[in-house]
Enzyme design. Structure first.
Site, PDB file in Angstrom:
ATOM      1  CB  SER A 169      -0.956  -0.647  -1.538  1.00 15.97           C
ATOM      2  OG  SER A 169      -0.390  -0.788  -0.264  1.00 15.97           O
ATOM      3  CG  ASP A 227       4.680   4.829  -0.577  1.00 11.78           C
ATOM      4  OD1 ASP A 227       4.437   4.669   0.636  1.00 11.78           O
ATOM      5  OD2 ASP A 227       4.103   4.204  -1.482  1.00 11.78           O
ATOM      6  CG  HIS A 267       0.985   4.132  -0.266  1.00 10.81           C
ATOM      7  ND1 HIS A 267       1.813   3.224  -0.897  1.00 10.81           N
ATOM      8  CD2 HIS A 267      -0.063   3.394   0.214  1.00 10.81           C
ATOM      9  CE1 HIS A 267       1.302   2.010  -0.794  1.00 10.81           C
ATOM     10  NE2 HIS A 267       0.154   2.087  -0.131  1.00 10.81           N
TER      11      HIS A 267
END
Length: 277
Positions: free
Chosen positions: A145, A221, A254
């Site tokens: 991320s 995600d 995620h």
């Protein structure tokens, strides 16, 4: 460096150290996994950059990386995501301030006093690792991320320093998405030209290159469309003839459930590249 945690893991040691950072002007914690072979020889290093809200603990406790690092004889260094302390500027939100350093060098007050994560990751931390651990000069970088963004930026801006780069769910166009726009405005100011130094797609379009980029992205995600936009990276790499291994995974989100599912393949990828050099 002060040893504050030590855990036997897959024949090696998952340690956590504390040290004073001259770049960040605060005490910092960093996780270091030393595989079994580190007891008798120098090994290459993988730097892992974590995402928003994380510290040095998330990756070392949730990813299962130790098994694969032991198998492939790689030291894994997992720093915190920002400067820390009551004297360090912070914000009452999860995506700015402590836990959200974005791996850049802030230029705007009050952030510019401590938020020099780019310098810390590129210069200070590798020097500490070389001086305190049985590490060779060969290193690779990865992250998740916000940390995937940092890994891509550091590799693209310093292609001779990192043997390989990979990322999970990276923010590839930060100046075009809310997370990046809000952070960059605070840390770097309103001059959007300055933002492009930390924008992977823009760096590639300007001619910055690496040999190859590996990315894994979950298609369940929640941040994929609004914040991550992996397809932008895929498109610019195709246009600029940069080799990629970009994989999309049905059903994965995620979280560290996703990271832990594929971290072994990332470690094997980096081990192969590190052993080729």
């Amino acid at each position: 460096m002060e040893l504050i945690e030590k855990h036997a893991s897959f024949g090696g040691w998952q340690n956590v150290y504390r040290h004073y950072s001259a770049s960040l002007k605060c005490e910092m914690n960093v996780g270091v996994y030393l595989p079994p072979k580190a007891a008798g020889e120098k090994l290459p290093v993988l730097y892992w950059l974590s995402g928003l809200t994380c510290n040095e603990q998330n990756f070392i406790t949730k990813s299962g990386v130790q098994r694969y690092a032991a198998e492939h004889n790689i030291i894994v260094v997992a720093p915190d995501t920002s400067p820390r302390g009551s004297h360090v500027a912070d914000a009452d939100r999860y995506d700015l301030g402590q836990g959200a350093g974005f791996y850049l060098n802030a230029t705007q007050a009050p952030w510019n006093e401590h938020y020099k994560m780019y310098d810390y990751i590129r210069n200070e931390l590798p020097d500490l690792v070389m001086n305190h651990f049985p590490a060779t000069a060969k290193k690779s970088i990865s992250g998740h991320s916000m940390g995937g963004l940092g890994a891509l930026v550091l590799a693209l801006r310093n292609p001779d320093e990192y043997v390989s780069v990979s990322a999970f769910s990276p923010i590839v166009s930060p100046s075009q998405v809310p997370w990046g726009q809000q952070a960059f405005a605070a840390y770097l100011g309103e001059n959007k030209e300055a933002w492009l130094d930390y924008h992977p797609v823009s760096l590639i379009s300007q001619g910055q290159r690496v040999a190859e980029i590996m990315v894994d992205q979950g298609l369940s995600d929640d941040f994929y469309a609004e914040q991550l936009r992996t397809q932008n990276l895929e498109k610019i790499c195709q246009e600029m003839n940069i080799k990629t291994l970009i994989r999309y995974h049905e059903g994965y989100d995620h979280s560290y459930y996703f990271v832990s599912s594929f971290i072994g393949e990332h470690i094997a990828y980096h081990a192969n590249k590190l052993n080729m050099r």
